[in-house]
Motif scaffolding. Structure first.
Motif, short mmCIF file in Angstrom:
data_model
loop_
_atom_site.label_atom_id
_atom_site.label_comp_id
_atom_site.label_asym_id
_atom_site.label_seq_id
_atom_site.Cartn_x
_atom_site.Cartn_y
_atom_site.Cartn_z
N ARG A 1 0.86 -1.18 0.00
CA ARG A 1 0.00 0.00 0.00
C ARG A 1 0.90 1.23 0.00
N LEU A 2 0.73 2.12 -0.98
CA LEU A 2 1.65 3.23 -1.18
C LEU A 2 1.41 4.36 -0.19
N SER A 3 2.51 4.98 0.21
CA SER A 3 2.49 6.17 1.06
C SER A 3 3.53 7.14 0.50
N PRO A 4 3.45 8.45 0.84
CA PRO A 4 4.37 9.44 0.26
C PRO A 4 5.85 9.11 0.48
N GLU A 5 6.20 8.51 1.62
CA GLU A 5 7.61 8.22 1.88
C GLU A 5 8.16 7.09 1.01
N MET A 6 7.29 6.33 0.37
CA MET A 6 7.74 5.27 -0.53
C MET A 6 8.05 5.78 -1.94
N LEU A 7 7.67 7.04 -2.24
CA LEU A 7 7.76 7.57 -3.60
C LEU A 7 8.59 8.83 -3.63
N ARG A 8 8.97 9.24 -4.84
CA ARG A 8 9.64 10.52 -5.04
C ARG A 8 9.41 10.99 -6.47
N MET A 9 9.57 12.28 -6.67
CA MET A 9 9.41 12.89 -7.99
C MET A 9 10.78 13.08 -8.63
N VAL A 10 10.89 12.74 -9.91
CA VAL A 10 12.15 12.90 -10.63
C VAL A 10 11.87 13.58 -11.96
N ASP A 11 12.92 14.25 -12.51
CA ASP A 11 12.80 14.89 -13.82
C ASP A 11 12.70 13.81 -14.90
N TRP A 12 11.85 14.09 -15.88
CA TRP A 12 11.64 13.13 -16.97
C TRP A 12 11.40 13.92 -18.26
N PRO A 13 12.08 13.53 -19.35
CA PRO A 13 11.87 14.26 -20.61
C PRO A 13 10.40 14.27 -21.01
N ALA A 14 9.93 15.46 -21.39
CA ALA A 14 8.50 15.59 -21.69
C ALA A 14 8.09 14.73 -22.87
N GLY A 15 8.98 14.51 -23.80
CA GLY A 15 8.61 13.74 -24.98
C GLY A 15 8.60 12.25 -24.78
N SER A 16 9.04 11.77 -23.61
CA SER A 16 9.09 10.31 -23.39
C SER A 16 8.43 9.89 -22.09
N VAL A 17 7.46 10.66 -21.63
CA VAL A 17 6.73 10.28 -20.40
C VAL A 17 5.88 9.06 -20.71
N PRO A 18 6.04 7.94 -19.96
CA PRO A 18 5.27 6.73 -20.25
C PRO A 18 3.78 6.92 -19.98
N PRO A 19 2.93 6.26 -20.75
CA PRO A 19 1.48 6.37 -20.52
C PRO A 19 1.11 5.86 -19.13
N GLY A 20 0.22 6.57 -18.47
CA GLY A 20 -0.22 6.16 -17.14
C GLY A 20 0.66 6.65 -16.02
N ALA A 21 1.67 7.50 -16.32
CA ALA A 21 2.54 8.03 -15.27
C ALA A 21 1.78 9.06 -14.44
N PHE A 22 2.24 9.26 -13.22
CA PHE A 22 1.60 10.19 -12.30
C PHE A 22 2.49 11.41 -12.10
N LEU A 23 1.88 12.60 -12.19
CA LEU A 23 2.60 13.86 -12.04
C LEU A 23 2.39 14.47 -10.66
N ASP A 24 1.63 13.78 -9.80
CA ASP A 24 1.34 14.29 -8.46
C ASP A 24 1.33 13.13 -7.48
N LEU A 25 2.14 13.23 -6.42
CA LEU A 25 2.22 12.15 -5.44
C LEU A 25 0.91 11.96 -4.67
N LYS A 26 0.11 13.01 -4.54
CA LYS A 26 -1.13 12.91 -3.79
C LYS A 26 -2.10 11.92 -4.44
N LEU A 27 -1.98 11.76 -5.77
CA LEU A 27 -2.89 10.84 -6.46
C LEU A 27 -2.55 9.37 -6.18
N LEU A 28 -1.38 9.11 -5.63
CA LEU A 28 -0.94 7.73 -5.38
C LEU A 28 -1.12 7.29 -3.94
N GLU A 29 -1.47 8.19 -3.07
CA GLU A 29 -1.57 7.84 -1.66
C GLU A 29 -2.71 6.83 -1.44
N GLY A 30 -2.37 5.71 -0.82
CA GLY A 30 -3.35 4.66 -0.53
C GLY A 30 -3.54 3.65 -1.64
#
Length: 288
Positions: free
Chosen positions: A50-79
Motif C-alpha cells: 500500500r503506497l504512502s508518500p515516503e515510498m515515492l519521489r518525484m524525478v525529472d523526466w523528458p517531456a517527450g518520453s513520459v510513459p502512458p499512465g505516469a503520475f505527475l502528483d504524489l497525492k494521487l498515489l496515496e493509498g
C-alpha cells in the motif's frame, strides 16, 4: 597584407564558434524547459504494498518520453496498492496498480473472477522449491479408480486434473522477482471457482503433485491418465488365483440314528506317502 587576411580569418572563426555555443546553449535550455516530473518508486516495493508518500519521489523526466499512465502528483498515489513488484527508481504507472479502493495484501493481486486457494506441499510435491510466485504449474492427483479400495495398488491411477495454474505465493512470500528455490509446506494458487472445487476434491481423494511447466507454453495436454497396466506397456495384471475349496467329508456318530448327518469341511492336508502292508489275510494301508 597576408597578416591582415590571417587576422580576419581568425576573427571570423571566433565569431562562428561563439555563435555555435550560444545556439547550443539555447537549444539545451529549451529542451530542459520542456522536461517534467513524474512519480517513481523511492524504494523496492513488493506486490500488494500500500503506497504512502515516503515510498515515492518525484524525478525529472523528458517531456517527450513520459510513459502512458505516469503520475505527475504524489497525492494521487496515496493509498493505492501495487499489483506487481517495483524496483527503486521505476516509474509508477496506472497499469501496475490495483483498482482504487483495493486493500493491500494478496487479495489485491488476485485477478477478477479468480480465487486464491492454498494446498499443502513438501519438497517433492512442491517441485523441490522451484514452484515460485509467478510460475505456472499443472496439478496431478494419484488415487484409485472408481470402485477400488485405497489399498488396491493394482487399480491406482495418476491423472493431471488442472493445467496452467498460477502460483500466487509460497508460504507467506508473494515476491515474483526471486529465482532462488524455496522449500515450503504450503503453496497458494490462483484458480477459478470451478477449479477450486476440483482441487478440493482432488486433495481429499488422493495425493497431489505440482508439475512445473514452461512460462510461455499455453498448450493443454489431453491425457487419459497412467494406470499400472499402461505403465507396464499394456500387460494386464493377473488377479491372484482363488484358494481351492476344502473337500467335505461326512461324519456319522456311533449309536445315533443315521438320518441326522453332520457335514464338516475337511482341513487341507499335505500329500503323504502311503504303502500297503499285508499281514496274513489282512491288508492294511499305512501313510507317513
Amino acid at each position: 597584407m597576408r597578416s591582415s587576411k590571417g587576422l580576419l580569418m581568425l576573427l571570423i572563426a571566433g565569431l562562428a564558434g561563439l555563435g555555435a555555443v550560444v545556439f547550443a546553449t539555447r537549444w539545451v535550455q529549451a529542451q530542459a524547459a520542456g522536461d517534467g516530473k513524474i512519480a517513481v518508486a523511492g524504494t523496492d516495493l513488493e506486490l500488494g504494498s500500500r503506497l504512502s508518500p515516503e515510498m515515492l519521489r518525484m524525478v525529472d523526466w523528458p517531456a517527450g518520453s513520459v510513459p502512458p499512465g505516469a503520475f505527475l502528483d504524489l497525492k494521487l498515489l496515496e493509498g493505492r496498492v501495487v499489483k506487481t513488484s517495483l524496483q527503486r527508481g521505476e516509474p509508477v504507472l496506472e497499469s501496475k496498480l490495483a483498482p482504487e479502493g483495493t486493500k493491500g495484501g494478496l487479495s489485491a493481486v488476485v485477478a477478477e473472477g479468480k480465487r486464491a486457494m492454498t494446498v499443502r506441499v513438501n519438497d517433492v510435491v512442491g517441485v523441490a522449491g522451484f514452484a515460485l510466485p509467478g510460475n505456472y504449474v499443472d496439478i496431478m492427483v494419484n488415487t484409485q479408480e472408481e470402485g477400488a479400495n485405497r489399498s488396491d495398488r493394482d487399480r491406482a491411477i495418476s491423472k493431471i486434473v488442472l493445467e496452467r495454474i498460477l502460483v500466487l505465493a509460497v508460504a507467506q512470500e508473494a515476491n515474483r522477482d526471486t529465482t532462488k528455490p524455496r522449500v515450503v509446506n504450503a503453496v497458494t494458487l490462483e484458480v477459478t471457482p470451478e477449479e477450486a472445487e476440483k482441487l478440493d476434491l482432488a486433495r481429499s481423494v488422493g495425493s497431489l503433485s505440482l508439475v512445473l511447466r514452461n512460462q510461455i507454453d499455453p498448450k493443454m495436454a489431453e491425457t487419459e491418465g497412467a494406470t499400472k497396466t499402461s505403465l507396464l506397456n499394456g500387460v494386464a495384471v493377473a488377479p491372484p488365483a482363488p484358494a481351492p475349496k476344502p473337500a467335505a467329508r461326512t461324519v456319522v456318530r456311533r449309536g445315533k440314528p443315521a438320518a441326522p448327518v453332520a457335514t464338516v469341511a475337511a482341513a487341507p492336508t499335505e500329500p503323504r506317502s502311503c504303502v500297503e502292508v499285508i499281514k496274513g489275510v489282512i491288508k492294511v494301508t499305512e501313510c507317513f
